[in-house]
Design a protein around this motif. Structure first.
Motif, short mmCIF file in Angstrom:
data_model
loop_
_atom_site.label_atom_id
_atom_site.label_comp_id
_atom_site.label_asym_id
_atom_site.label_seq_id
_atom_site.Cartn_x
_atom_site.Cartn_y
_atom_site.Cartn_z
N PHE A 28 4.46 -8.53 -0.47
CA PHE A 28 3.09 -8.90 -0.83
C PHE A 28 2.60 -10.09 -0.01
O PHE A 28 3.37 -11.03 0.26
CB PHE A 28 3.02 -9.24 -2.34
N LEU A 29 1.35 -10.05 0.35
CA LEU A 29 0.78 -11.14 1.16
C LEU A 29 0.65 -12.43 0.35
O LEU A 29 0.23 -12.40 -0.82
CB LEU A 29 -0.59 -10.71 1.68
N THR A 30 1.00 -13.55 0.99
CA THR A 30 0.93 -14.83 0.29
C THR A 30 -0.02 -15.80 1.00
O THR A 30 0.02 -16.99 0.73
CB THR A 30 2.34 -15.48 0.21
N ILE A 53 -4.79 1.70 0.41
CA ILE A 53 -3.50 2.34 0.10
C ILE A 53 -2.51 1.23 -0.24
O ILE A 53 -2.31 0.33 0.57
CB ILE A 53 -3.00 3.17 1.30
N GLY A 54 -1.92 1.29 -1.42
CA GLY A 54 -0.92 0.30 -1.82
C GLY A 54 -1.49 -1.06 -2.16
O GLY A 54 -1.26 -2.03 -1.42
N PRO A 55 -2.20 -1.19 -3.27
CA PRO A 55 -2.81 -2.49 -3.62
C PRO A 55 -1.80 -3.54 -4.07
O PRO A 55 -2.13 -4.73 -4.11
CB PRO A 55 -3.77 -2.13 -4.76
N VAL A 74 -5.06 3.39 -4.15
CA VAL A 74 -4.02 4.36 -4.52
C VAL A 74 -2.67 3.66 -4.48
O VAL A 74 -2.23 3.21 -3.42
CB VAL A 74 -4.02 5.54 -3.52
N GLU A 75 -2.00 3.57 -5.63
CA GLU A 75 -0.72 2.86 -5.71
C GLU A 75 0.35 3.81 -6.26
O GLU A 75 0.19 4.39 -7.33
CB GLU A 75 -0.88 1.63 -6.61
N ILE A 76 1.46 3.91 -5.55
CA ILE A 76 2.54 4.84 -5.95
C ILE A 76 3.34 4.31 -7.14
O ILE A 76 3.84 5.09 -7.96
CB ILE A 76 3.49 5.12 -4.76
N GLU A 99 -0.93 7.27 -7.62
CA GLU A 99 -0.58 8.48 -6.86
C GLU A 99 0.24 8.10 -5.64
O GLU A 99 0.12 6.98 -5.13
CB GLU A 99 -1.86 9.15 -6.30
N ASP A 100 1.02 9.08 -5.16
CA ASP A 100 1.69 8.93 -3.88
C ASP A 100 0.67 9.37 -2.82
O ASP A 100 0.29 10.56 -2.80
CB ASP A 100 2.93 9.83 -3.85
N PHE A 101 0.25 8.46 -1.98
CA PHE A 101 -0.79 8.79 -1.00
C PHE A 101 -0.39 10.01 -0.16
O PHE A 101 -1.23 10.84 0.18
CB PHE A 101 -1.08 7.58 -0.08
N1 SAM Z 1 -1.66 -4.74 -0.72
C1 SAM Z 1 -0.60 -5.58 -1.22
C2 SAM Z 1 -0.56 -6.85 -0.40
O1 SAM Z 1 -1.09 -6.85 0.72
O2 SAM Z 1 0.02 -7.84 -0.88
C3 SAM Z 1 0.76 -4.85 -1.18
C4 SAM Z 1 1.19 -4.31 0.17
S1 SAM Z 1 2.85 -3.73 0.20
C5 SAM Z 1 3.28 -3.99 1.90
C6 SAM Z 1 2.70 -1.97 0.19
C7 SAM Z 1 2.18 -1.35 -1.12
O3 SAM Z 1 2.11 0.07 -0.95
C8 SAM Z 1 3.08 -1.57 -2.33
O4 SAM Z 1 2.29 -1.92 -3.44
C9 SAM Z 1 3.75 -0.21 -2.57
O5 SAM Z 1 4.13 0.01 -3.89
C10 SAM Z 1 2.65 0.72 -2.10
N2 SAM Z 1 3.10 2.05 -1.64
C11 SAM Z 1 4.25 2.37 -1.01
N3 SAM Z 1 4.31 3.67 -0.71
C12 SAM Z 1 3.15 4.22 -1.18
C13 SAM Z 1 2.61 5.55 -1.19
N4 SAM Z 1 3.29 6.56 -0.66
N5 SAM Z 1 1.40 5.75 -1.76
C14 SAM Z 1 0.70 4.70 -2.30
N6 SAM Z 1 1.17 3.43 -2.33
C15 SAM Z 1 2.36 3.19 -1.76
#
Ligand code: SAM
Length: 293
Positions: A28-30, A53-55, A74-76, A99-101
């Motif tokens: 996660f970004l800090t 994708i992936g919040p 969309v968050e898996i 969902e899985d993107f």
């Molecule tokens: N957006 C946040 C941030 O910048 O701090 C989190 C980024 S982190 C690198 C990647 C995110 O993508 C995680 O929340 C993870 O659970 C999600 N993720 C991983 N595979 C995924 C998929 N197939 N579909 C949707 N989300 C996914």
């Protein structure tokens, strides 16, 4: 709540009894500035609609909601959904989907969630699946040769960014670079050091922006043949393109492939790394003619 603050991230995860899940690429970004820069660069038009994708726990999502009309994230990881309900509570322009993107039917997903409005993609992508996500965004979003996305602004590993942004002169240039150039123009925006994530990854990251062509400048007789040609040309990187293509294109003789390479203006000893996307289009069209003779 500052969702980039390390203490806040740790406390939030602990409150929901969660650990960072490596299998989902959770870093996660800090750094607030990085998050704001990504959100700022994602789109010029505030009345845009965004796909994230992936919040994660919502650090980038909040900034996107502040700036743009509508965000669908969309968050898996289903365990993050209750956290997102809290961290995004104040926004009424967000929809979070568990969902899985990679499993989404992209065309119907876009129709359902955005109608006909243009969509920009913004994401800090999970590293384990960066390239497949980008290829899905490029390949599965096209209707009548035009992408349903305006642009893709994504954080990826720096090495992947270098490969995607390479030109025919660079050693990083490969099949994915040539394929990407068919769909749009790519630009590296900035790099982000590992210390700006929790947990810190072992590699440096970079944010790139892919501007998709409104109407494709390249026309080919068969897109399938184009992508088969590109992957065939790079399949055996130590070989010349001629040898590499001869192994994958069984419908045409090696001698004829050599002639075709000459006809498009290259020596038959050339390697795939030297061909631009328009060269690949010319090569693919000639190979297609051979196949359909
Ligand atoms: N957006 C946040 C941030 O910048 O701090 C989190 C980024 S982190 C690198 C990647 C995110 O993508 C995680 O929340 C993870 O659970 C999600 N993720 C991983 N595979 C995924 C998929 N197939 N579909 C949707 N989300 C996914």
């Amino acid at each position: 709540m500052n969702l980039c603050d390390i203490k806040t991230i740790k406390q939030t995860m602990a409150m929901f009894s969660l650990n960072f899940r490596k299998e989902f690429g959770q870093n996660f970004l800090t750094d607030n500035m990085t998050v704001e820069d990504i959100a700022d660069n994602c789109c010029d038009n505030p009345s845009s609609t965004i796909l994230e994708i992936g919040p994660g726990i919502g650090a980038l999502t909040c900034q996107l909601c502040e700036r743009y009309d509508k965000v669908v994230a969309v968050e898996i990881d289903r365990t993050l959904i209750p956290i997102l309900a809290e961290t995004l509570e104040e926004y009424d322009n967000i929809k979070v989907l568990n969902e899985d993107f990679m499993k989404l039917d992209l065309k119907s997903f876009i129709k359902e969630n955005y109608g006909d409005t243009p969509v920009s993609v913004c994401a800090n992508l999970p590293y384990y699946i960066t390239t497949p996500i980008i290829m899905k965004l490029l390949e599965e979003s096209r209707v009548d040769g035009k992408s349903m996305f305006t642009s893709l602004t994504v954080m990826v590993q720096k090495e992947v960014a270098d490969r995607l942004c390479a030109t025919e002169k660079d050693s990083e240039y490969g099949a994915i670079t040539a394929s990407l150039n068919y769909y749009g123009k790519v630009k590296k925006l900035f790099t982000v050091a590992p210390g700006n994530f929790l947990p810190a990854p072992s590699v440096t990251s970079a944010v790139i922006r892919i501007e998709l062509y409104e109407s494709n400048p390249y026309t080919v007789k068969s897109e399938k043949m184009l992508f088969d040609t590109i992957s065939g040309a790079f399949a055996q990187r130590r070989k010349t393109m001629l040898n590499s293509l001869a192994s994958s294109m069984s419908f045409v003789s090696k001698e004829r492939i050599g002639q075709i390479i000459n006809e498009i203006g290259f020596d038959s000893n050339i390697r795939g790394e030297k061909l631009s996307i328009s060269d690949f289009c010319a090569l693919a069209d000639k190979l297609y003619e051979e196949k359909t003779k």
